[in-house]
Each structure stands twice: as structure tokens, then as C-alpha cells.
Design an enzyme around this catalytic site. Structure first.
Site, PDB file in Angstrom:
ATOM      1  N   LEU A 265      22.991 140.454  22.528  1.00  0.00           N
ATOM      2  CA  LEU A 265      24.077 141.187  23.174  1.00  0.00           C
ATOM      3  C   LEU A 265      24.744 140.358  24.269  1.00  0.00           C
ATOM      4  CD1 LEU A 265      22.518 144.781  23.476  1.00  0.00           C
ATOM      5  CD2 LEU A 265      23.807 143.768  21.585  1.00  0.00           C
TER       6      LEU A 265
ATOM      7  N   GLY B  82      30.775 141.499  25.469  1.00  0.00           N
ATOM      8  CA  GLY B  82      31.609 142.189  24.474  1.00  0.00           C
ATOM      9  C   GLY B  82      30.899 143.433  23.954  1.00  0.00           C
ATOM     10  N   HIS B  83      29.627 143.267  23.563  1.00  0.00           N
ATOM     11  CA  HIS B  83      28.848 144.431  23.097  1.00  0.00           C
ATOM     12  C   HIS B  83      28.739 145.475  24.209  1.00  0.00           C
ATOM     13  CE1 HIS B  83      26.909 141.103  20.606  1.00  0.00           C
ATOM     14  NE2 HIS B  83      27.318 141.952  19.672  1.00  0.00           N
TER      15      HIS B  83
ATOM     16  N   GLU C  28      37.295 144.270  18.332  1.00  0.00           N
ATOM     17  CA  GLU C  28      38.439 143.703  17.594  1.00  0.00           C
ATOM     18  C   GLU C  28      38.271 142.204  17.384  1.00  0.00           C
ATOM     19  OE1 GLU C  28      41.945 144.820  19.745  1.00  0.00           O
ATOM     20  OE2 GLU C  28      42.121 146.718  18.642  1.00  0.00           O
ATOM     21  N   LYS C  29      37.281 141.614  18.022  1.00  0.00           N
ATOM     22  CA  LYS C  29      36.987 140.189  17.800  1.00  0.00           C
ATOM     23  C   LYS C  29      36.837 139.926  16.297  1.00  0.00           C
ATOM     24  CE  LYS C  29      34.959 136.121  18.215  1.00  0.00           C
ATOM     25  NZ  LYS C  29      33.837 136.228  17.319  1.00  0.00           N
ATOM     26  N   ASP C  30      36.105 140.820  15.613  1.00  0.00           N
ATOM     27  CA  ASP C  30      35.976 140.732  14.155  1.00  0.00           C
ATOM     28  C   ASP C  30      37.021 141.675  13.564  1.00  0.00           C
ATOM     29  OD1 ASP C  30      33.617 138.949  13.781  1.00  0.00           O
ATOM     30  OD2 ASP C  30      32.689 140.471  15.046  1.00  0.00           O
TER      31      ASP C  30
END
Ligand code: PAF
Length: 290
Positions: A35, A38-39, A150-152
Site C-alpha cells: 500500500l 494512492g491506496h 484512475e492510475k489504472d
């Protein structure tokens, strides 16, 4: 405070049944552990929106291709449960592979269309692995709101699509990319970068910004001009090997002939041992009436 951990489906069921008996709404944050901030932003958002938050930590073998980093993928459940708990997780669901799949799955969730380009082309089978595990997690948790970064960006589009197609009782929420101050998008895979590569890594974000300038400042509507600007920007750093640079419709990920409205710019490139991806939104300016 470290979040409590459940490792079996039965214990998760019991935990959820208790919460739901008290009328709690459930937020789910699926992760593969390792983690980072971002997480934690997803967990905080889940906690703000819901009474009870489940963070799953499961390194999903189905979504790693041959030669990818499954065995090297960073794992530290004690660290993860500490961070997850501080951010507002009420329980961590950390099953083993055998607990998840007591028998090998004969079922694959395959999303046509939105899975095909970009990451789909570079990582065959990857989105089948993601969609299958995420559908399984949705089955285990049931009615909930689920949070993804939204990174992925393409992963998020794939998940939204099968939830819509299969009418699953899950509300999917995408959350903004979290970046280091120099612009590098946070990713567990940044851990693979050497110090020198880490200094160069934000140039991937610079490439996206170069593409956005073509749209928003130069007011060009030709997608090729945007892709060229991104490619040229990244080519200034020979240590990068570009995989793709694209500008697409944010819903179906199809490259438009002419840019209008909201679009998404995406890049993927290799830097040393790491394969990095990033993306940003851009909006085509409305022409001023003369
Ligand atoms: O984004 C990830 O970490 C993974 O792809 C996910 C959604 C947890 C599925 O394994």
C-alpha cells in the site's frame, strides 16, 4: 491502529453479516497490498462514503503474464494492515490463493472492446485476470461501493463495463491519481526503480503534459499531433522505452478521428526493470464564436 485481518471467506461473510445487521453500508477497496498513498486515498474516500470499509489484499496470480513480476511483487501484510487501519479500513481481507480458488476456476470474465487496446495489447490475458478476480471479490462482498484508482485507467473502464453488462450490485467509483511532488504517479512498481531511474521517472508525466498542451494551449484537434508531442517528449530520455502513447475517448478508450470534449491521454514505457503507466484528462477548448 492496525486493521483486523480475516483470511477466510467464511470469516469475511460473518464480519459482513454483522455489519449489515446493524444497517451498515459497505465500501470495498481491492488491492494487491504494497500500500502507498494512492491506496490510502481510496480507503479514506471509502470511509467518508460508507459505514464499514473492507480492504482486500490479494496478489492475484491470474493477472500476471509469464515473465512478469508475480514472485517479486512486494508483500508485507503487517505493514499493509497498519497503514490500512490508520486510513480507516475496518477489516482487511487477505485470503490465500487456495482459499480464493479451492478448485481451479473454469470461468473467466472477459470484457471485449475496452480490454483490447493499450495494456490489453501489451499484456495479453491481463484484464481477464483482473476482471475475474474483481468479479469474484464483488461476489464475496456483495452489495457495496468499490473504489479504484484512475492510475489504472483502462482497468477502471474494464471493471465499470462488466459491472454494467452483468448488472452487478456494485457501485464503482474512480479516484484521482496521487502523485509525488515531482509528478511521478504513485505505484507499487516504483520500488523497482534505481535512484537514477527514479529521478528520470517523472518525465513520463511530462510527456502527458506535453500532449495536453497541444490540446488545451495550441488548440489542436488532430490526435496524431498529440501523440507526436508525447512521443517526442519521452524520446528526450533515451533510458525510456516507449510502449504506447495514446489519446482516447475516456469511456470506450477508442482513439477519435478528431478530438472533441473530454479525452484521456495515456502512456506506458519501460524504465530499467519497471514498466510504468500514467494518464491524465484533457478537455478540447470550445471554439470562441467570432
Ligand atoms: O489495481 C490492482 O491493484 C489490481 O489490479 C486489483 C484491482 C486489486 C485486482 O487484483
Amino acid at each position: 491502529v492496525s486493521a483486523p485481518v480475516v483470511t477466510t471467506r467464511a470469516a469475511l461473510d460473518e464480519w459482513l453479516a454483522d455489519r449489515r445487521a446493524g444497517g451498515a453500508s459497505v465500501g470495498l477497496v481491492p488491492t494487491m497490498g504494497a500500500l502507498h498513498a494512492g491506496h490510502l486515498s481510496l480507503i479514506r474516500r471509502a470511509k467518508a462514503d460508507n459505514d464499514a470499509v473492507v480492504t482486500s489484499v490479494y496478489v492475484n496470480p491470474l493477472q500476471f503474464g509469464a515473465g512478469e513480476d508475480l514472485s517479486a511483487y512486494p508483500r508485507d501484510l503487517d505493514r499493509d494492515r497498519g497503514l490500512a487501519g490508520e486510513a480507516g479500513t475496518d477489516v482487511v481481507f487477505a485470503p490465500s490463493v487456495d482459499e480464493m480458488w479451492p478448485e481451479p476456476s473454469q470461468t473467466t470474465v472477459h470484457v471485449e472492446g475496452v480490454s483490447a487496446p493499450l495494456e490489453g495489447r501489451s499484456r495479453p490475458g491481463h484484464f481477464d485476470g483482473v476482471a475475474t478476480i474483481v468479479a469474484k471479490l464483488f461476489g464475496l462482498v456483495g452489495l457495496c461501493t468499490a473504489y479504484f484508482g484512475e492510475k489504472d485507467f483502462q482497468q477502471l473502464a474494464v471493471i465499470k463495463r462488466f459491472v454494467q453488462d452483468l448488472s452487478l450490485p456494485v457501485h464503482v467509483v474512480g479516484c484521482p491519481v496521487v502523485r509525488d511532488p515531482d509528478g511521478l504517479a504513485l505505484s507499487s512498481r516504483n520500488a523497482y526503480l534505481t535512484d537514477e531511474e527514479r529521478e528520470l521517472a517523472p518525465r513520463l508525466y511530462w510527456a502527458l503534459l506535453a500532449g495536453r498542451r497541444v490540446i488545451e494551449d495550441e488548440r489542436r484537434t488532430d490526435p496524431d499531433a498529440v501523440v507526436e508531442a508525447m512521443t517526442a517528449s519521452l524520446a528526450e530520455v533515451p533510458r525510456f522505452t516507449l510502449d504506447y502513447a495514446a489519446v482516447v475517448d475516456p469511456h470506450d478508450l477508442v482513439p477519435p478521428d478528431t478530438l472533441t470534449g473530454d479525452v484521456r491521454l495515456l502512456v506506458a514505457a519501460r524504465l530499467g526493470r519497471a514498466r510504468l503507466i500514467d494518464n491524465i484528462p484533457a478537455t478540447v477548448p470550445v471554439p470562441v464564436a467570432s
